[in-house]
Motif scaffolding. Structure first.
Motif, PDB file in Angstrom:
ATOM      1  N   THR A 143      34.710  -8.071  13.410  1.00  0.00           N
ATOM      2  CA  THR A 143      33.716  -7.724  12.395  1.00  0.00           C
ATOM      3  C   THR A 143      32.949  -8.904  11.821  1.00  0.00           C
ATOM      4  O   THR A 143      32.163  -8.710  10.894  1.00  0.00           O
ATOM      5  CB  THR A 143      34.406  -6.993  11.223  1.00  0.00           C
ATOM      6  OG1 THR A 143      35.385  -7.870  10.627  1.00  0.00           O
ATOM      7  CG2 THR A 143      35.092  -5.715  11.688  1.00  0.00           C
ATOM      8  N   ASN A 144      33.146 -10.105  12.342  1.00  0.00           N
ATOM      9  CA  ASN A 144      32.387 -11.227  11.792  1.00  0.00           C
ATOM     10  C   ASN A 144      32.101 -12.263  12.874  1.00  0.00           C
ATOM     11  O   ASN A 144      32.752 -12.308  13.922  1.00  0.00           O
ATOM     12  CB  ASN A 144      33.101 -11.870  10.603  1.00  0.00           C
ATOM     13  CG  ASN A 144      34.407 -12.537  10.994  1.00  0.00           C
ATOM     14  OD1 ASN A 144      34.412 -13.626  11.556  1.00  0.00           O
ATOM     15  ND2 ASN A 144      35.539 -11.874  10.705  1.00  0.00           N
ATOM     16  N   LYS A 145      31.132 -13.086  12.587  1.00  0.00           N
ATOM     17  CA  LYS A 145      30.625 -14.042  13.567  1.00  0.00           C
ATOM     18  C   LYS A 145      31.649 -15.101  13.935  1.00  0.00           C
ATOM     19  O   LYS A 145      31.701 -15.544  15.093  1.00  0.00           O
ATOM     20  CB  LYS A 145      29.356 -14.703  13.014  1.00  0.00           C
ATOM     21  CG  LYS A 145      28.657 -15.632  13.980  1.00  0.00           C
ATOM     22  CD  LYS A 145      27.367 -16.177  13.379  1.00  0.00           C
ATOM     23  CE  LYS A 145      26.633 -17.074  14.370  1.00  0.00           C
ATOM     24  NZ  LYS A 145      25.364 -17.589  13.773  1.00  0.00           N
ATOM     25  N   ASP A 146      32.465 -15.500  12.981  1.00  0.00           N
ATOM     26  CA  ASP A 146      33.442 -16.559  13.247  1.00  0.00           C
ATOM     27  C   ASP A 146      34.430 -16.141  14.332  1.00  0.00           C
ATOM     28  O   ASP A 146      34.676 -16.886  15.287  1.00  0.00           O
ATOM     29  CB  ASP A 146      34.184 -16.911  11.959  1.00  0.00           C
ATOM     30  CG  ASP A 146      35.263 -17.950  12.200  1.00  0.00           C
ATOM     31  OD1 ASP A 146      34.923 -19.092  12.548  1.00  0.00           O
ATOM     32  OD2 ASP A 146      36.459 -17.614  12.047  1.00  0.00           O
ATOM     33  N   ILE A 147      35.007 -14.944  14.182  1.00  0.00           N
ATOM     34  CA  ILE A 147      35.947 -14.464  15.196  1.00  0.00           C
ATOM     35  C   ILE A 147      35.236 -14.269  16.528  1.00  0.00           C
ATOM     36  O   ILE A 147      35.753 -14.631  17.585  1.00  0.00           O
ATOM     37  CB  ILE A 147      36.614 -13.157  14.750  1.00  0.00           C
ATOM     38  CG1 ILE A 147      37.413 -13.382  13.472  1.00  0.00           C
ATOM     39  CG2 ILE A 147      37.519 -12.600  15.840  1.00  0.00           C
ATOM     40  CD1 ILE A 147      38.030 -12.125  12.905  1.00  0.00           C
TER      41      ILE A 147
END
Length: 275
Positions: free
Chosen positions: A228-232
């Protein structure tokens, strides 16, 4: 989400300390769950969301690991195995608690949470497989204990306890192959779900050195709807590109009982000529 909310019936604006949430996975913007709670309190959605946000801030502060929408993937897999209503109904004793706890702690440290929809048309075994694909892990039943073991595929150091397979304990190595340089991938795109925008998003990583050798971009796209997020998404993109841009060996090994304790995901050293 299970709610247990106590409110003053005579006053629609009540003390946040009187709100008790038994279980939640919630983002800083609580609009998604406001309707579920407001209906049982007589408050408007905005009133309930405001009170809930204040309560959460008092309880857990601004720690992004606590205020999130994602669930630990190890917990998801365990629930799939043991839930008696919608899961597979195994007993708690059928699960290797130490292995699952170790995996859960690593995933927590990596901030690798998942929010994903399971549609009942998908067999639960396939759903578990999708979670394993996201986190790069394997699930197997131990031959020694008969329990389910969750094993994350991560970098491990070779030490004196690592199994070495060579001519002394291997009778055959068959169907050995490596991809050619032209078959390797030098660019990989990941499509994920951005919880901040409620839309699909994508990012691309490159192996520029390999691209220079190959003379052209050779790319692929991988879907990870549970992230759900860019980092992962960026980290798993690097993970997958690393595996696809290296000419890894694939083969079948016939060995004696020196290899008997190897399980899915275990590392070993293969010392074999001509490979």
């Amino acid at each position: 989400v299970e709610w247990n909310v106590a409110a003053k019936q005579a006053n629609p604006v009540f003390d946040p300390t009187e709100v008790r949430v038994d279980f939640f996975n919630i983002a800083k913007n609580s609009a998604r769950v406001a309707a579920a709670g407001a209906g049982s309190t007589g408050l408007t959605n905005d009133q309930f969301a405001s009170i809930l946000d204040s309560w959460l801030a008092n309880q857990v502060g601004e720690d992004p690991c606590l205020l999130c929408t994602d669930m630990n993937p190890a917990h998801i897999i365990r629930e799939c195995l043991t839930d008696n209503v919608w899961g597979m109904g195994y007993n708690d004793g059928d699960v290797d608690e130490d292995a699952f706890r170790t995996a859960a702690d690593i995933l927590y440290d990596e901030s690798m949470g998942i929010s994903i929809l399971w549609e009942r048309e998908m067999p639960i075994e396939d759903f578990i497989g999708e979670i394993l694909r996201h986190i790069d892990a394997v699930l197997y039943v131990s031959r020694r204990t008969g329990k389910f073991v969750l094993k994350l595929i991560r970098d491990e150091e070779v030490d004196s306890q690592t199994v070495v397979l060579d001519e002394s304990n291997v009778s055959a190595v068959q169907n050995a192959s490596r991809p050619t340089i032209s078959e390797l991938t030098n660019a990989l795109s990941v499509v994920y779900w951005n919880f901040e925008t409620d839309e699909n998003a994508s990012l691309t990583v490159h192996n520029n050195a390999l691209r220079k050798i190959q003379g052209a971009e050779i790319s692929t796209t991988v879907q990870y709807p549970g992230f759900t997020n860019k980092d992962i998404a960026a980290r798993v993109a690097d993970r997958d590109l690393k595996a696809l841009s290296i000419p890894l060996l694939s083969c079948e090994i016939t060995a004696n009982r020196d290899a008997a304790d190897l399980n899915l995901g275990d590392i070993f050293v293969l010392a074999w000529p001509d490979l």
